[in-house]
Design a protein around this motif. Structure first.
Motif, PDB file in Angstrom:
ATOM      1  N   ARG A  27     -48.467  -4.902 -10.386  1.00  0.00           N
ATOM      2  CA  ARG A  27     -49.134  -3.977 -11.087  1.00  0.00           C
ATOM      3  C   ARG A  27     -49.227  -2.362 -10.498  1.00  0.00           C
ATOM      4  NH1 ARG A  27     -47.921  -6.107 -14.323  1.00  0.00           N
ATOM      5  NH2 ARG A  27     -48.414  -8.272 -14.622  1.00  0.00           N
ATOM      6  N   VAL A  28     -48.551  -2.157  -9.332  1.00  0.00           N
ATOM      7  CA  VAL A  28     -48.697  -0.761  -8.780  1.00  0.00           C
ATOM      8  C   VAL A  28     -47.609   0.065  -9.536  1.00  0.00           C
ATOM      9  CG1 VAL A  28     -47.156  -1.451  -6.914  1.00  0.00           C
ATOM     10  CG2 VAL A  28     -48.666   0.503  -6.798  1.00  0.00           C
ATOM     11  N   ARG A  29     -47.497   1.097  -9.634  1.00  0.00           N
ATOM     12  CA  ARG A  29     -46.431   1.903 -10.213  1.00  0.00           C
ATOM     13  C   ARG A  29     -45.376   2.183  -9.461  1.00  0.00           C
ATOM     14  NH1 ARG A  29     -46.382   6.967  -8.410  1.00  0.00           N
ATOM     15  NH2 ARG A  29     -48.114   8.331  -8.175  1.00  0.00           N
ATOM     16  N   LYS A  30     -44.206   2.484  -9.658  1.00  0.00           N
ATOM     17  CA  LYS A  30     -43.090   3.067  -8.954  1.00  0.00           C
ATOM     18  C   LYS A  30     -43.706   4.066  -8.123  1.00  0.00           C
ATOM     19  CE  LYS A  30     -38.751   1.797 -10.408  1.00  0.00           C
ATOM     20  NZ  LYS A  30     -37.465   2.184 -10.527  1.00  0.00           N
ATOM     21  N   GLY A  31     -43.406   4.162  -6.663  1.00  0.00           N
ATOM     22  CA  GLY A  31     -43.928   5.262  -5.905  1.00  0.00           C
ATOM     23  C   GLY A  31     -45.399   5.289  -5.779  1.00  0.00           C
ATOM     24  N   ASP A  37     -60.081 -14.197 -19.100  1.00  0.00           N
ATOM     25  CA  ASP A  37     -59.589 -14.181 -20.491  1.00  0.00           C
ATOM     26  C   ASP A  37     -59.268 -12.808 -20.944  1.00  0.00           C
ATOM     27  OD1 ASP A  37     -63.572 -13.887 -21.203  1.00  0.00           O
ATOM     28  OD2 ASP A  37     -61.849 -12.602 -20.709  1.00  0.00           O
ATOM     29  N   ALA A  38     -58.722 -12.130 -20.031  1.00  0.00           N
ATOM     30  CA  ALA A  38     -58.086 -10.990 -20.458  1.00  0.00           C
ATOM     31  C   ALA A  38     -56.725 -10.828 -19.811  1.00  0.00           C
ATOM     32  CB  ALA A  38     -58.690  -9.864 -20.119  1.00  0.00           C
ATOM     33  N   ASP A  39     -55.595 -10.261 -20.120  1.00  0.00           N
ATOM     34  CA  ASP A  39     -54.291 -10.160 -19.612  1.00  0.00           C
ATOM     35  C   ASP A  39     -54.246  -8.761 -18.878  1.00  0.00           C
ATOM     36  OD1 ASP A  39     -51.444 -10.031 -19.149  1.00  0.00           O
ATOM     37  OD2 ASP A  39     -51.041  -9.690 -21.225  1.00  0.00           O
ATOM     38  N   LEU A  40     -54.042  -9.054 -17.616  1.00  0.00           N
ATOM     39  CA  LEU A  40     -54.118  -7.875 -16.705  1.00  0.00           C
ATOM     40  C   LEU A  40     -52.690  -7.104 -17.051  1.00  0.00           C
ATOM     41  CD1 LEU A  40     -55.377  -5.853 -14.493  1.00  0.00           C
ATOM     42  CD2 LEU A  40     -54.155  -7.333 -12.617  1.00  0.00           C
ATOM     43  N   GLU A  41     -51.752  -7.637 -17.391  1.00  0.00           N
ATOM     44  CA  GLU A  41     -50.315  -6.969 -17.740  1.00  0.00           C
ATOM     45  C   GLU A  41     -50.589  -5.999 -18.847  1.00  0.00           C
ATOM     46  OE1 GLU A  41     -46.854  -9.305 -18.138  1.00  0.00           O
ATOM     47  OE2 GLU A  41     -45.756  -7.620 -18.655  1.00  0.00           O
ATOM     48  N   ALA A  42     -51.147  -6.614 -19.835  1.00  0.00           N
ATOM     49  CA  ALA A  42     -51.275  -5.754 -21.263  1.00  0.00           C
ATOM     50  C   ALA A  42     -52.420  -4.618 -20.979  1.00  0.00           C
ATOM     51  CB  ALA A  42     -51.935  -6.745 -22.202  1.00  0.00           C
ATOM     52  N   GLU A  43     -53.395  -4.930 -20.137  1.00  0.00           N
ATOM     53  CA  GLU A  43     -54.470  -3.959 -19.601  1.00  0.00           C
ATOM     54  C   GLU A  43     -53.917  -2.913 -18.972  1.00  0.00           C
ATOM     55  OE1 GLU A  43     -57.427  -3.995 -20.895  1.00  0.00           O
ATOM     56  OE2 GLU A  43     -58.223  -2.350 -19.733  1.00  0.00           O
ATOM     57  N   THR A  44     -53.038  -3.164 -18.013  1.00  0.00           N
ATOM     58  CA  THR A  44     -52.224  -2.241 -17.225  1.00  0.00           C
ATOM     59  C   THR A  44     -51.422  -1.117 -17.963  1.00  0.00           C
ATOM     60  OG1 THR A  44     -51.870  -3.662 -15.286  1.00  0.00           O
ATOM     61  CG2 THR A  44     -50.619  -1.794 -15.332  1.00  0.00           C
ATOM     62  N   GLU A  45     -50.626  -1.794 -19.036  1.00  0.00           N
ATOM     63  CA  GLU A  45     -50.066  -1.014 -20.095  1.00  0.00           C
ATOM     64  C   GLU A  45     -50.763   0.264 -20.852  1.00  0.00           C
ATOM     65  OE1 GLU A  45     -46.316  -1.867 -19.584  1.00  0.00           O
ATOM     66  OE2 GLU A  45     -46.761  -1.101 -21.503  1.00  0.00           O
ATOM     67  N   THR A  85     -52.878   2.498 -18.084  1.00  0.00           N
ATOM     68  CA  THR A  85     -51.948   3.610 -17.462  1.00  0.00           C
ATOM     69  C   THR A  85     -50.816   4.140 -18.201  1.00  0.00           C
ATOM     70  OG1 THR A  85     -50.427   2.048 -16.465  1.00  0.00           O
ATOM     71  CG2 THR A  85     -52.512   2.170 -15.335  1.00  0.00           C
ATOM     72  N   ASP A  86     -50.774   4.061 -19.408  1.00  0.00           N
ATOM     73  CA  ASP A  86     -49.681   4.534 -20.473  1.00  0.00           C
ATOM     74  C   ASP A  86     -48.524   3.765 -19.955  1.00  0.00           C
ATOM     75  OD1 ASP A  86     -51.150   5.763 -22.328  1.00  0.00           O
ATOM     76  OD2 ASP A  86     -50.949   7.814 -21.245  1.00  0.00           O
ATOM     77  N   GLY A  87     -48.427   2.484 -19.516  1.00  0.00           N
ATOM     78  CA  GLY A  87     -47.297   1.847 -19.177  1.00  0.00           C
ATOM     79  C   GLY A  87     -46.637   2.194 -17.809  1.00  0.00           C
ATOM     80  N   LEU A  88     -47.242   3.061 -17.421  1.00  0.00           N
ATOM     81  CA  LEU A  88     -46.739   3.601 -15.868  1.00  0.00           C
ATOM     82  C   LEU A  88     -46.997   2.430 -14.710  1.00  0.00           C
ATOM     83  CD1 LEU A  88     -47.628   7.205 -14.899  1.00  0.00           C
ATOM     84  CD2 LEU A  88     -45.241   5.976 -15.025  1.00  0.00           C
ATOM     85  N   GLY A  89     -48.358   1.709 -14.717  1.00  0.00           N
ATOM     86  CA  GLY A  89     -48.683   1.011 -13.479  1.00  0.00           C
ATOM     87  C   GLY A  89     -49.546   2.001 -12.772  1.00  0.00           C
ATOM     88  N   PHE A  90     -50.451   1.301 -11.998  1.00  0.00           N
ATOM     89  CA  PHE A  90     -51.434   1.978 -11.141  1.00  0.00           C
ATOM     90  C   PHE A  90     -51.117   2.624 -10.198  1.00  0.00           C
ATOM     91  CE2 PHE A  90     -53.791  -1.418 -13.501  1.00  0.00           C
ATOM     92  CZ  PHE A  90     -54.797  -0.563 -13.912  1.00  0.00           C
ATOM     93  N   ASP A  91     -51.532   4.021  -9.936  1.00  0.00           N
ATOM     94  CA  ASP A  91     -51.390   4.874  -8.895  1.00  0.00           C
ATOM     95  C   ASP A  91     -51.543   4.363  -7.452  1.00  0.00           C
ATOM     96  OD1 ASP A  91     -50.346   7.168 -10.310  1.00  0.00           O
ATOM     97  OD2 ASP A  91     -52.278   7.214 -11.215  1.00  0.00           O
ATOM     98  N   VAL A  92     -52.929   3.606  -7.404  1.00  0.00           N
ATOM     99  CA  VAL A  92     -53.319   3.079  -6.376  1.00  0.00           C
ATOM    100  C   VAL A  92     -54.019   1.790  -6.656  1.00  0.00           C
ATOM    101  CG1 VAL A  92     -54.690   3.399  -4.307  1.00  0.00           C
ATOM    102  CG2 VAL A  92     -53.751   5.244  -5.273  1.00  0.00           C
ATOM    103  N   VAL A  93     -53.727   0.708  -6.054  1.00  0.00           N
ATOM    104  CA  VAL A  93     -54.282  -0.668  -6.044  1.00  0.00           C
ATOM    105  C   VAL A  93     -55.181  -1.026  -4.711  1.00  0.00           C
ATOM    106  CG1 VAL A  93     -54.261  -3.170  -6.726  1.00  0.00           C
ATOM    107  CG2 VAL A  93     -52.604  -1.403  -7.660  1.00  0.00           C
TER     108      VAL A  93
END
Ligand code: ZN
Ligand code: ZN
Length: 343
Positions: free
Chosen positions: A253-257, A218-226, A229-237
């Protein structure tokens, strides 16, 4: 002595067994407590990858106990010492063992699968597979040393997690919970994702430990990631789901790099599209089992309070009703059931 024995698919029962006698090179351990984990649940269901296990088989590979006797040639342990076993026995002589990678030994065998396990009152084991438990760690807590060692390997050896990192742990099973706790102890900002069925027990357990959670039903992981992580994506998943969707979600959901560490066994083939991961230079890593060093790390993390086994261990299931514990685990009504064999 009592033993919890698998007798068929989804069939476990309590049987009486002879107390084992250690040979000159073995230690006799009186089992205090033994945990139930994901692989026990797969074995219970006799799923693909586990149907080779000979039955009847005394199950159980995560346990802590007290040395009750030692063979004449055993020098490292004494009667009365608290111990845990490394249940995955490496062969010591294949390429990987000699190369410092015993967790991927070519000829390993597992207590409770390749041989009778620790869901019983006494076991015999060679001393090279034992670790001494610190004085201040109770046996009921030390019973989760093995899953803690697996999480320790994933976080401390196989990931690049540093303080301040935004970390997503997919899956609130025992390995996910312990992975989250260890990443949290490093000073990472940890979010654990689960499903609706996890909202009764597993996600609240994490919230009690001060770790943020999300119910994907019942939650949106894309919005929660935003927002997380301030829109970056997760450093480590960390993917501990044991489902192929876990690594696919991690890739989104992982950030670039950033880094993905797959800890659970996805079970089925995944159609993971690698091109975006290459373009983002995402580090795709795996973590499997644990080593001697990871067991020592796990014991120290419990000893210094970095993780809190008292909150994680669930000793409410009786040895006399093993089916109840397995079914509750499979229904996500508990996280880490631990059978108590001796007071
Ligand atoms: Zn296990
Ligand atoms: Zn080997």
């Amino acid at each position: 002595m009592k033993a919890i024995v698998q007798t068929g698919p989804e069939a476990v029962e309590v049987q009486q067994r002879e107390r084992p006698v250690p040979n000159s090179e073995e230690v006799l351990v009186r089992v205090h407590a033994a945990g139930l984990c994901g692989s026990d649940a797969h074995a219970y269901r006799y799923e693909g990858g586990y149907e080779w296990i000979p039955i009847p088989r005394v199950m159980g590979h995560e346990y802590a106990g007290v040395v009750e006797g030692v063979g004449d040639d055993v020098e490292d342990f004494e009667v009365g010492e608290k111990v845990v076993e490394e249940p995955i026995h490496d062969c010591g002589h294949c390429f990987q063992c000699k190369n410092g990678q015993p967790n991927v030994c070519q000829n390993f065998s597992i207590t409770g699968m390749h041989r009778d396990g620790a869901y019983t009152e006494y076991v015999t084991v060679r001393p090279e597979h034992l670790h001494a438990v610190p004085a201040d760690v109770p046996l009921a807590h030390a019973a989760i040393t093995e899953p803690t060692s697996i999480a320790a390997r994933a976080v401390l050896d196989r990931s690049v997690t540093t303080p301040g990192d935004n970390v997503l742990v997919e899956g609130p099973g025992p390995i996910g919970v312990l992975t989250a706790c260890i990443a949290d102890s490093l000073g990472a900002n940890v979010l654990v994702s689960g499903l609706g069925r996890d909202t009764d027990y597993r996600l609240p357990l994490l919230e009690e430990l001060g770790i943020a959670t999300l119910n994907l039903d019942d939650a949106d992981l894309e919005a929660e990631t935003e927002s997380f992580t301030d829109g970056l994506g997760f450093d480590v998943v960390f993917d501990t789901t044991g489902h192929k969707s876990g690594v696919e979600t991690a890739a989104e959901r992982v950030r670039k790099g950033g880094q993905i560490v797959v800890v659970g066994l996805p079970g089925e083939e995944s159609a993971l599209f690698l091109t975006p991961l290459v373009r983002s230079e995402v580090d795709l890593n795996t973590s499997y089992g644990s080593t001697w060093r990871n067991f020592e790390q796990a014991l120290r993390l419990m000893d210094n309070g970095a993780i809190d086994p008292a909150a994680i261990v669930d000793d409410s299931y009786s040895v006399d009703d093993p089916t109840g514990a397995f079914e509750a685990f499979l229904d996500s009504e508990t996280c880490k059931p631990v059978f108590t064999f001796a007071e």
